[in-house]
Every structure is written in structure tokens, then in C-alpha cells.
Design an enzyme around this catalytic site. Structure first.
Site, PDB file in Angstrom:
ATOM      1  N   ASP A   1       0.871  -1.170   0.000  1.00  0.00           N
ATOM      2  CA  ASP A   1       0.000   0.000   0.000  1.00  0.00           C
ATOM      3  C   ASP A   1       0.918   1.234   0.000  1.00  0.00           C
ATOM      4  O   ASP A   1       2.128   1.109  -0.212  1.00  0.00           O
ATOM      5  CB  ASP A   1      -0.992  -0.019   1.177  1.00  0.00           C
ATOM      6  CG  ASP A   1      -0.310   0.198   2.526  1.00  0.00           C
ATOM      7  OD1 ASP A   1       0.942   0.227   2.567  1.00  0.00           O
ATOM      8  OD2 ASP A   1      -1.034   0.334   3.526  1.00  0.00           O
TER       9      ASP A   1
ATOM     10  N   CYS B   1       3.277  -3.207   4.113  1.00  0.00           N
ATOM     11  CA  CYS B   1       2.479  -2.038   4.511  1.00  0.00           C
ATOM     12  C   CYS B   1       3.157  -1.484   5.771  1.00  0.00           C
ATOM     13  O   CYS B   1       4.225  -1.962   6.134  1.00  0.00           O
ATOM     14  CB  CYS B   1       1.015  -2.412   4.742  1.00  0.00           C
ATOM     15  SG  CYS B   1       0.719  -3.522   6.137  1.00  0.00           S
TER      16      CYS B   1
ATOM     17  N   THR C   1       2.702  -1.521   9.190  1.00  0.00           N
ATOM     18  CA  THR C   1       3.005  -2.460  10.280  1.00  0.00           C
ATOM     19  C   THR C   1       3.163  -3.891   9.804  1.00  0.00           C
ATOM     20  O   THR C   1       3.617  -4.747  10.564  1.00  0.00           O
ATOM     21  CB  THR C   1       1.851  -2.481  11.307  1.00  0.00           C
ATOM     22  OG1 THR C   1       0.666  -2.905  10.624  1.00  0.00           O
ATOM     23  CG2 THR C   1       1.629  -1.118  11.939  1.00  0.00           C
TER      24      THR C   1
ATOM     25  N   HIS D   1      10.155 -23.340  10.199  1.00  0.00           N
ATOM     26  CA  HIS D   1       9.133 -23.974  11.027  1.00  0.00           C
ATOM     27  C   HIS D   1       7.724 -23.791  10.476  1.00  0.00           C
ATOM     28  O   HIS D   1       6.864 -24.637  10.717  1.00  0.00           O
ATOM     29  CB  HIS D   1       9.160 -23.393  12.452  1.00  0.00           C
ATOM     30  CG  HIS D   1      10.369 -23.798  13.233  1.00  0.00           C
ATOM     31  ND1 HIS D   1      10.504 -23.560  14.579  1.00  0.00           N
ATOM     32  CD2 HIS D   1      11.515 -24.439  12.851  1.00  0.00           C
ATOM     33  CE1 HIS D   1      11.681 -24.023  14.996  1.00  0.00           C
ATOM     34  NE2 HIS D   1      12.313 -24.555  13.958  1.00  0.00           N
TER      35      HIS D   1
ATOM     36  N   HIS E   1       7.339 -30.222  11.846  1.00  0.00           N
ATOM     37  CA  HIS E   1       6.645 -28.991  11.452  1.00  0.00           C
ATOM     38  C   HIS E   1       5.656 -29.235  10.319  1.00  0.00           C
ATOM     39  O   HIS E   1       4.688 -28.496  10.157  1.00  0.00           O
ATOM     40  CB  HIS E   1       7.659 -27.920  11.050  1.00  0.00           C
ATOM     41  CG  HIS E   1       8.650 -27.629  12.118  1.00  0.00           C
ATOM     42  ND1 HIS E   1       8.291 -27.079  13.328  1.00  0.00           N
ATOM     43  CD2 HIS E   1       9.980 -27.855  12.182  1.00  0.00           C
ATOM     44  CE1 HIS E   1       9.368 -26.955  14.092  1.00  0.00           C
ATOM     45  NE2 HIS E   1      10.404 -27.428  13.417  1.00  0.00           N
TER      46      HIS E   1
HETATM   47  C1  RB5 Z   1      -1.518   2.879   6.409  1.00  0.00           C
HETATM   48  O1  RB5 Z   1      -1.411   4.128   6.966  1.00  0.00           O
HETATM   49  C2  RB5 Z   1      -1.335   1.780   7.428  1.00  0.00           C
HETATM   50  O2  RB5 Z   1      -2.398   1.737   8.307  1.00  0.00           O
HETATM   51  C3  RB5 Z   1      -1.147   0.456   6.737  1.00  0.00           C
HETATM   52  O3  RB5 Z   1      -0.029   0.532   5.895  1.00  0.00           O
HETATM   53  C4  RB5 Z   1      -0.888  -0.767   7.587  1.00  0.00           C
HETATM   54  O4  RB5 Z   1       0.069  -0.502   8.573  1.00  0.00           O
HETATM   55  C5  RB5 Z   1      -2.057  -1.468   8.085  1.00  0.00           C
HETATM   56  O5  RB5 Z   1      -1.964  -2.562   8.655  1.00  0.00           O
END
Ligand code: RB5
Length: 145
Positions: free
Chosen positions: A10, A68, A70, A101, A136
Site C-alpha cells: 500500500d 504495509c 506495520t 518452522h 513442522h
Molecule cells: C496505512 O497508513 C497503514 O495503516 C497500513 O499501511 C498498515 O500498517 C495497516 O496494517
């Protein structure tokens, strides 16, 4: 024939995706970039997680890479697909264990928590580490049972 690897991001992962796609090309893989083609600050991660997860789920590709901010949203979306095992990895050690694993077939990178250099190191480890199988194997198979 070179391995096809689906890649998506994203807006938060866009810059890192560009780097990862170039690196996959440099390494001789065939990255399939599902986008975005340009930075769009209003885009939504599921729109890019889905085509990558769908390709891996259907066996069109053996592996995929998503990024993305996080890594969590991409992993939530991708892991809804049968046979997809999407692992968020923030260090080479996590990536190695995710392969050894958990037989992770999608690598998810948290772009806001890894540098470009760390992201590349994590990618290399994930690409080069084999699933250990053995005990595993049974555990991984139970996920889809
Ligand atoms: C975008 O701002 C952010 O929320 C997205 O990239 C991601 O971290 C969502 O899980």
C-alpha cells in the site's frame, strides 16, 4: 525458468516495494508487481494483499511478498486465503524461522519498522531458507484441516 513471485504494497510500503521488486529482478526472479504503480496516499492495503494471496492460494505462484506500515493489515488479509501462510518478519531471524518452522509462503514486511537495508536482509533470508518439514509438516498441514 525463473520463479515468479507476486509483490504488492500500500502507500506505506510503496517505496520499499520498489526496492524489493528491483532486488528480485537483480537476483533473477520474475517479480509480478500487482501495484500500486505510483504512490497513492489514499490507497487501501486489502486491494493489494488480495491479488498476491489469491495467486499463492491457487498455486499460480509459490511465493509472494507484501508490505504495509506495520505488516499487520496485509497479513490479516492474506491469511484468509486457503494454503496461504503470510508471516510478518521484522528481522532475518524471524524470517528464517517463518520458513524453517512455518513454511511461510508470503513474506510481509512492516515498512515503518524496518530500514531498506534491513528489508533486503530479511528478503534474502526468507528467499534462501528451506522449510525443515519433519514435525513442522504435521503442524503446518493442520492449519488447513
Ligand atoms: C496505512 O497508513 C497503514 O495503516 C497500513 O499501511 C498498515 O500498517 C495497516 O496494517
Amino acid at each position: 525458468m525463473s520463479e515468479r513471485i507476486y509483490v504488492g504494497a500500500d502507500h506505506a510500503g510503496f517505496q520499499l516495494k520498489q526496492t524489493l521488486v528491483a532486488e528480485l529482478q537483480r537476483l533473477g526472479y520474475e517479480p509480478v508487481d500487482v501495484g500500486p504503480a505510483a504512490l497513492d496516499p489514499a490507497d487501501d492495503f486489502p486491494d493489494y494483499a488480495k491479488p498476491v494471496a489469491d495467486a499463492v492460494s491457487r498455486g499460480v505462484a509459490q511465493r509472494g511478498v507484501l508490505t504495509c506500515g506495520t505488516g499487520l493489515g496485509m497479513a490479516y488479509a492474506a491469511n484468509r486465503y486457503p494454503r496461504v501462510r503470510a508471516a510478518v518478519a521484522w528481522s532475518p531471524e524471524i524470517a528464517q524461522l517463518a520458513r524453517k518452522h512455518n513454511d511461510a509462503n508470503i513474506l510481509v514486511l512492516p515498512s515503518r519498522f524496518v530500514s531498506e537495508r534491513e528489508g533486503l536482509a530479511i528478503l534474502h533470508t526468507w528467499l534462501d531458507t528451506q522449510f525443515e518439514g519433519g514435525r513442522h509438516q504435521r503442524r503446518v498441514e493442520k492449519i488447513d484441516q
